[in-house]
Scaffold this motif. Structure first.
Motif, short mmCIF file in Angstrom:
data_model
loop_
_atom_site.label_atom_id
_atom_site.label_comp_id
_atom_site.label_asym_id
_atom_site.label_seq_id
_atom_site.Cartn_x
_atom_site.Cartn_y
_atom_site.Cartn_z
N SER A 230 0.82 -1.20 0.00
CA SER A 230 0.00 0.00 0.00
C SER A 230 0.86 1.26 0.00
CB SER A 230 -0.93 0.00 1.21
OG SER A 230 -1.72 1.15 1.21
N MET B 213 0.93 4.02 -2.95
CA MET B 213 0.71 5.44 -2.66
C MET B 213 1.90 6.28 -3.13
SD MET B 213 -2.26 6.00 -1.50
CE MET B 213 -2.07 7.66 -0.91
N ASN C 167 1.57 9.17 -5.84
CA ASN C 167 2.09 10.49 -5.49
C ASN C 167 3.04 11.01 -6.58
OD1 ASN C 167 2.62 12.78 -3.85
ND2 ASN C 167 4.50 11.80 -3.14
N TYR D 126 1.82 15.17 -2.85
CA TYR D 126 0.83 14.94 -1.80
C TYR D 126 1.64 14.73 -0.52
CZ TYR D 126 -3.15 12.94 0.65
OH TYR D 126 -4.15 12.71 1.54
N ASN E 128 1.07 13.76 2.72
CA ASN E 128 0.92 12.68 3.69
C ASN E 128 0.76 11.30 3.03
OD1 ASN E 128 0.99 14.57 5.74
ND2 ASN E 128 -1.21 14.92 5.63
N TRP E 129 1.41 11.04 1.91
CA TRP E 129 1.22 9.77 1.22
C TRP E 129 1.72 8.59 2.04
CZ3 TRP E 129 5.44 6.79 0.21
CH2 TRP E 129 6.68 7.42 0.22
N ILE F 142 1.73 8.24 5.42
CA ILE F 142 0.76 7.95 6.49
C ILE F 142 -0.50 7.33 5.92
CG2 ILE F 142 -0.67 8.99 8.29
CD1 ILE F 142 1.58 11.09 8.60
N VAL F 143 -0.99 7.91 4.83
CA VAL F 143 -2.20 7.37 4.20
C VAL F 143 -1.96 5.95 3.71
CG1 VAL F 143 -3.78 7.66 2.26
CG2 VAL F 143 -3.08 9.64 3.59
N GLY F 144 -0.82 5.69 3.12
CA GLY F 144 -0.49 4.34 2.65
C GLY F 144 -0.43 3.33 3.79
N VAL G 147 -1.95 3.55 6.75
CA VAL G 147 -3.29 3.35 7.31
C VAL G 147 -4.14 2.49 6.39
CG1 VAL G 147 -5.43 4.53 7.94
CG2 VAL G 147 -3.24 5.43 8.72
N VAL G 148 -4.10 2.76 5.10
CA VAL G 148 -4.86 1.97 4.14
C VAL G 148 -4.37 0.51 4.14
CG1 VAL G 148 -5.31 1.65 1.67
CG2 VAL G 148 -5.55 3.90 2.70
N CYS H 261 -5.63 -1.24 7.25
CA CYS H 261 -7.07 -1.54 7.14
C CYS H 261 -7.33 -2.70 6.18
CB CYS H 261 -7.83 -0.31 6.69
SG CYS H 261 -7.88 0.99 7.93
#
Length: 103
Positions: free
Chosen positions: A39, A43, A47, A53, A55-56, A58-60, A62-63, A66
């Protein structure tokens, strides 16, 4: 051929605790790590392709965390219950085998 007695609930729970401990390190951690790394990599590629971007990472992460939950929960060992012991006994009774529970 000797038929062993049906395993009692206490020994099944003890075996479950051993399986759960090994599950965390041999199955859950690799699945979680793989999902998070893939992930984050995707991301990063998005990006680089679409633009800046902030926060790529952190988003990667978290995704990925999940997305790793359904496979981890699907492969997690289930806690044995007394119904499992009764089910084993009924199967043995159906085939005319000894259905006594181990002490």
């Amino acid at each position: 051929m000797r038929v062993h007695k049906v395993e009692n609930l206490e020994s099944r729970v003890a075996r479950f605790k051993q399986e759960r401990l090994s599950f965390v390190f041999t199955e859950a951690l690799p699945i979680f790590s793989l999902c998070v790394v893939l992930s984050i990599g995707l991301m990063y590629a998005v990006n680089r392709w679409l633009g800046a971007y902030d926060n790529w990472l952190i988003v990667g992460a978290v995704v990925g965390a999940c997305l790793s939950m359904p496979p981890v929960l699907a492969t997690m060992p289930k806690r044995p219950t007394i119904e499992d012991v009764h089910a084993d006994q009924s199967i043995r009774r159906a085939y005319g085998m000894d259905d006594t529970v181990d002490d």
